[in-house]
Write a protein that holds these residues in place. Sequence first.
Motif, PDB file in Angstrom:
ATOM      1  N   LEU A  22      -5.907  -3.414   5.135  1.00  0.00           N
ATOM      2  CA  LEU A  22      -4.867  -3.233   4.113  1.00  0.00           C
ATOM      3  C   LEU A  22      -5.468  -3.284   2.716  1.00  0.00           C
ATOM      4  O   LEU A  22      -6.307  -4.131   2.413  1.00  0.00           O
ATOM      5  CB  LEU A  22      -3.810  -4.329   4.221  1.00  0.00           C
ATOM      6  CG  LEU A  22      -2.977  -4.375   5.487  1.00  0.00           C
ATOM      7  CD1 LEU A  22      -2.057  -5.598   5.465  1.00  0.00           C
ATOM      8  CD2 LEU A  22      -2.186  -3.098   5.670  1.00  0.00           C
TER       9      LEU A  22
ATOM     10  N   ASP B 149      -2.464  -3.916  -2.661  1.00  0.00           N
ATOM     11  CA  ASP B 149      -1.034  -3.718  -2.900  1.00  0.00           C
ATOM     12  C   ASP B 149      -0.241  -3.649  -1.589  1.00  0.00           C
ATOM     13  O   ASP B 149       0.902  -4.098  -1.518  1.00  0.00           O
ATOM     14  CB  ASP B 149      -0.777  -2.484  -3.772  1.00  0.00           C
ATOM     15  CG  ASP B 149      -1.287  -1.199  -3.175  1.00  0.00           C
ATOM     16  OD1 ASP B 149      -2.269  -1.224  -2.407  1.00  0.00           O
ATOM     17  OD2 ASP B 149      -0.702  -0.135  -3.486  1.00  0.00           O
ATOM     18  N   GLU B 150      -0.844  -3.119  -0.537  1.00  0.00           N
ATOM     19  CA  GLU B 150      -0.179  -3.071   0.766  1.00  0.00           C
ATOM     20  C   GLU B 150      -0.027  -4.475   1.347  1.00  0.00           C
ATOM     21  O   GLU B 150       1.028  -4.823   1.908  1.00  0.00           O
ATOM     22  CB  GLU B 150      -0.972  -2.200   1.738  1.00  0.00           C
ATOM     23  CG  GLU B 150      -1.037  -0.746   1.350  1.00  0.00           C
ATOM     24  CD  GLU B 150      -2.050   0.055   2.151  1.00  0.00           C
ATOM     25  OE1 GLU B 150      -1.910   1.296   2.187  1.00  0.00           O
ATOM     26  OE2 GLU B 150      -2.979  -0.548   2.740  1.00  0.00           O
TER      27      GLU B 150
ATOM     28  N   GLU C 253       2.653  -6.299  -0.612  1.00  0.00           N
ATOM     29  CA  GLU C 253       3.973  -5.788  -0.218  1.00  0.00           C
ATOM     30  C   GLU C 253       4.423  -6.410   1.106  1.00  0.00           C
ATOM     31  O   GLU C 253       5.611  -6.714   1.284  1.00  0.00           O
ATOM     32  CB  GLU C 253       3.953  -4.265  -0.120  1.00  0.00           C
ATOM     33  CG  GLU C 253       5.286  -3.655   0.272  1.00  0.00           C
ATOM     34  CD  GLU C 253       6.448  -4.068  -0.631  1.00  0.00           C
ATOM     35  OE1 GLU C 253       7.569  -4.240  -0.101  1.00  0.00           O
ATOM     36  OE2 GLU C 253       6.247  -4.225  -1.860  1.00  0.00           O
TER      37      GLU C 253
ATOM     38  N   GLN D 141       1.410   0.208   8.472  1.00  0.00           N
ATOM     39  CA  GLN D 141       1.021   0.553   7.104  1.00  0.00           C
ATOM     40  C   GLN D 141       0.020   1.705   7.087  1.00  0.00           C
ATOM     41  O   GLN D 141       0.126   2.604   6.254  1.00  0.00           O
ATOM     42  CB  GLN D 141       0.436  -0.662   6.370  1.00  0.00           C
ATOM     43  CG  GLN D 141       0.076  -0.371   4.935  1.00  0.00           C
ATOM     44  CD  GLN D 141       1.254   0.144   4.135  1.00  0.00           C
ATOM     45  OE1 GLN D 141       2.309  -0.472   4.104  1.00  0.00           O
ATOM     46  NE2 GLN D 141       1.088   1.282   3.487  1.00  0.00           N
TER      47      GLN D 141
ATOM     48  N   ARG E 213       0.401   5.310   5.019  1.00  0.00           N
ATOM     49  CA  ARG E 213      -0.497   5.538   3.881  1.00  0.00           C
ATOM     50  C   ARG E 213      -0.659   7.036   3.625  1.00  0.00           C
ATOM     51  O   ARG E 213      -0.883   7.822   4.532  1.00  0.00           O
ATOM     52  CB  ARG E 213      -1.849   4.895   4.148  1.00  0.00           C
ATOM     53  CG  ARG E 213      -2.786   4.925   2.957  1.00  0.00           C
ATOM     54  CD  ARG E 213      -4.106   4.283   3.281  1.00  0.00           C
ATOM     55  NE  ARG E 213      -3.986   2.834   3.418  1.00  0.00           N
ATOM     56  CZ  ARG E 213      -4.955   2.069   3.895  1.00  0.00           C
ATOM     57  NH1 ARG E 213      -6.090   2.602   4.327  1.00  0.00           N
ATOM     58  NH2 ARG E 213      -4.795   0.760   3.989  1.00  0.00           N
TER      59      ARG E 213
END
Length: 191
Positions: A135, A138-139, A142, A181, A185
């Motif tokens: 990750l 920012d992921e 989040e 995620q 992306r």
Amino acid sequence: MKTRDIDIRAQLHLNLKHEHAGEHDTLIIDELGLCQGDARIDVAVVNGSIHGFEIKSESDTLERLPGQIDIYNKVLDSITIITGKCHNEGILKLIPEWWGIVIAEKINDDEVSFLVSRQSNPNPQIDPYSVVQLLWRDEALELLRRFELEKGYISKPRNKIWEKLVESFSLEELKYHVREQLKLRKNWRVD
């Protein structure tokens, strides 16, 4: 005729696209960086797991493989190595017995055949911290926000955010959130 990475990769992509045709939640990624770029798996298939495919053509050497094995084993749910016949014995001495093995043979200029020598099995030694390193900062932040765990972490560096994720979720939960995620992306390469 010697197998080359480009020929094996092209055939692998054809096979994977055929195998996963109609599956809207499957992502096929070339050169997925692992453990903050310490190694890249040649091809990764992300759906309900992350299956890595490492290519060692007859034009390659096995020199880097021991280091790659250590990193791949930390992150990937299953791994298959695709190799030319000349590397088969050397690979058997290096890889864990749960890795799959596919022998690639060049039939003509346009075609490579694959022979499954050993099926892959689930990885018994995944490291949660190495998984969350897939990750971006920012992921990861989040994900903390989604579960209202971000307090005190908004300005922290990514390694602290990753540590909080590992403390907060089980390995299975982490693997699920990371896979989801990766499938969402859009921009894969950052210069």
